[in-house]
Design a protein around this motif. Structure first.
Motif, PDB file in Angstrom:
ATOM      1  N   VAL A  81       1.062  -7.245  18.211  1.00  0.00           N
ATOM      2  CA  VAL A  81       1.139  -7.355  16.791  1.00  0.00           C
ATOM      3  C   VAL A  81       2.186  -6.028  16.970  1.00  0.00           C
ATOM      4  CG1 VAL A  81       0.327  -6.125  14.854  1.00  0.00           C
ATOM      5  CG2 VAL A  81      -0.893  -7.043  16.318  1.00  0.00           C
ATOM      6  N   THR A  82       3.418  -7.152  15.946  1.00  0.00           N
ATOM      7  CA  THR A  82       4.885  -6.042  15.747  1.00  0.00           C
ATOM      8  C   THR A  82       5.027  -6.257  14.463  1.00  0.00           C
ATOM      9  OG1 THR A  82       6.236  -8.129  16.679  1.00  0.00           O
ATOM     10  CG2 THR A  82       5.350  -6.711  17.811  1.00  0.00           C
ATOM     11  N   ALA A  83       5.100  -5.071  14.362  1.00  0.00           N
ATOM     12  CA  ALA A  83       5.160  -5.589  12.468  1.00  0.00           C
ATOM     13  C   ALA A  83       5.684  -3.782  11.864  1.00  0.00           C
ATOM     14  CB  ALA A  83       4.165  -5.012  11.761  1.00  0.00           C
ATOM     15  N   ASP A  84       6.242  -3.579  11.345  1.00  0.00           N
ATOM     16  CA  ASP A  84       6.932  -2.526  10.130  1.00  0.00           C
ATOM     17  C   ASP A  84       6.264  -2.603   8.500  1.00  0.00           C
ATOM     18  OD1 ASP A  84       9.078  -2.808  11.961  1.00  0.00           O
ATOM     19  OD2 ASP A  84      10.784  -3.913  10.820  1.00  0.00           O
ATOM     20  N   LEU A  85       5.436  -1.059   8.505  1.00  0.00           N
ATOM     21  CA  LEU A  85       4.761  -0.685   7.818  1.00  0.00           C
ATOM     22  C   LEU A  85       5.778   0.033   6.794  1.00  0.00           C
ATOM     23  CD1 LEU A  85       1.484   0.055   9.337  1.00  0.00           C
ATOM     24  CD2 LEU A  85       2.647  -2.134   7.588  1.00  0.00           C
ATOM     25  N   VAL A  86       6.486  -0.366   5.752  1.00  0.00           N
ATOM     26  CA  VAL A  86       7.201   0.632   4.705  1.00  0.00           C
ATOM     27  C   VAL A  86       6.362   0.779   3.449  1.00  0.00           C
ATOM     28  CG1 VAL A  86       9.283   0.354   3.316  1.00  0.00           C
ATOM     29  CG2 VAL A  86       8.976  -0.856   5.236  1.00  0.00           C
ATOM     30  N   LEU A  87       5.860   2.570   3.864  1.00  0.00           N
ATOM     31  CA  LEU A  87       5.320   3.030   2.401  1.00  0.00           C
ATOM     32  C   LEU A  87       6.452   3.937   1.398  1.00  0.00           C
ATOM     33  CD1 LEU A  87       3.839   3.525   5.041  1.00  0.00           C
ATOM     34  CD2 LEU A  87       2.006   4.524   3.145  1.00  0.00           C
ATOM     35  N   CYS A  88       5.952   3.588  -0.027  1.00  0.00           N
ATOM     36  CA  CYS A  88       6.941   4.247  -0.522  1.00  0.00           C
ATOM     37  C   CYS A  88       6.307   5.597  -0.799  1.00  0.00           C
ATOM     38  CB  CYS A  88       7.373   3.522  -2.322  1.00  0.00           C
ATOM     39  SG  CYS A  88       8.586   4.269  -3.133  1.00  0.00           S
ATOM     40  N   ALA A  89       6.838   6.722  -0.701  1.00  0.00           N
ATOM     41  CA  ALA A  89       6.937   8.422  -0.953  1.00  0.00           C
ATOM     42  C   ALA A  89       5.840   7.668  -2.546  1.00  0.00           C
ATOM     43  CB  ALA A  89       7.356   9.477  -0.477  1.00  0.00           C
ATOM     44  N   PRO A  90       6.755   8.165  -3.358  1.00  0.00           N
ATOM     45  CA  PRO A  90       6.916   9.480  -4.659  1.00  0.00           C
ATOM     46  C   PRO A  90       5.503   7.647  -5.420  1.00  0.00           C
ATOM     47  CG  PRO A  90       9.368   8.498  -4.773  1.00  0.00           C
ATOM     48  CD  PRO A  90       8.549   7.756  -2.767  1.00  0.00           C
ATOM     49  N   VAL A  91       5.520   6.672  -4.791  1.00  0.00           N
ATOM     50  CA  VAL A  91       4.220   5.771  -5.582  1.00  0.00           C
ATOM     51  C   VAL A  91       2.786   5.958  -4.931  1.00  0.00           C
ATOM     52  CG1 VAL A  91       3.277   3.780  -5.114  1.00  0.00           C
ATOM     53  CG2 VAL A  91       5.644   3.818  -6.093  1.00  0.00           C
TER      54      VAL A  91
END
Length: 151
Positions: A81-91
């Motif tokens: 599995v190759t992936a990028d997980l992007v999490l928006c800190a203020p949300v």
């Protein structure tokens, strides 16, 4: 069940409250949360971003002009599995506050959620798929000592 191998890159963009988010995301915890959601070995980048970067990515890749909690960019599912997980800190912080959860527990949930997406799980295709994904998330989180986010 043996935990899968994980190559993890943990990145923090420019954040106003960076120390708070870094404290909620120690590398060993992030790796543990993701490993518990993996069915095979993985190479995953986790990037914590501000609202501006989160909104730009959601707009450019999903045609939705707002910042969302987590975006999953999945590239391969086999053999690794190759992936990028992007999490928006203020949300993420706002949702945690609204739902009376710790910031760390909400990050754990969203990282499990994004990791499942990276492996092909989908909650938007049908009600049955949504229920299956939510049940799997709750099961994984229970094993991590995190309460069910859906109740």
């Amino acid at each position: 069940m043996a935990l899968k191998q994980l190559s993890l890159s943990l990145q923090f963009g420019a954040l106003k409250d960076a120390a708070r988010h870094r404290a909620a995301l120690p590398r060993h915890s992030v790796a543990r949360w993701i490993r518990h959601a993996l069915a095979s070995d993985a190479e995953i980048t986790v990037r914590i971003v501000d609202a501006e970067e989160g909104q730009a990515l959601n707009r450019d890749y999903r045609q939705k002009d707002y910042a969302t909690n987590v975006l999953t960019f999945d590239y391969t599912q086999e053999p690794v599995v190759t992936a990028d997980l992007v999490l928006c800190a203020p949300v993420v912080a706002q949702e945690a506050k609204e739902n009376r959860k710790t910031l760390q527990a909400h990050y754990a949930h969203l990282l499990v959620h994004g990791t499942l997406h990276a492996q092909g799980w989908d909650h938007e295709s049908s009600e049955q798929d949504a229920e299956a994904m939510e049940a799997r998330e709750a099961e994984i989180l229970a094993g991590l000592g995190v309460s069910n986010p859906y109740i």
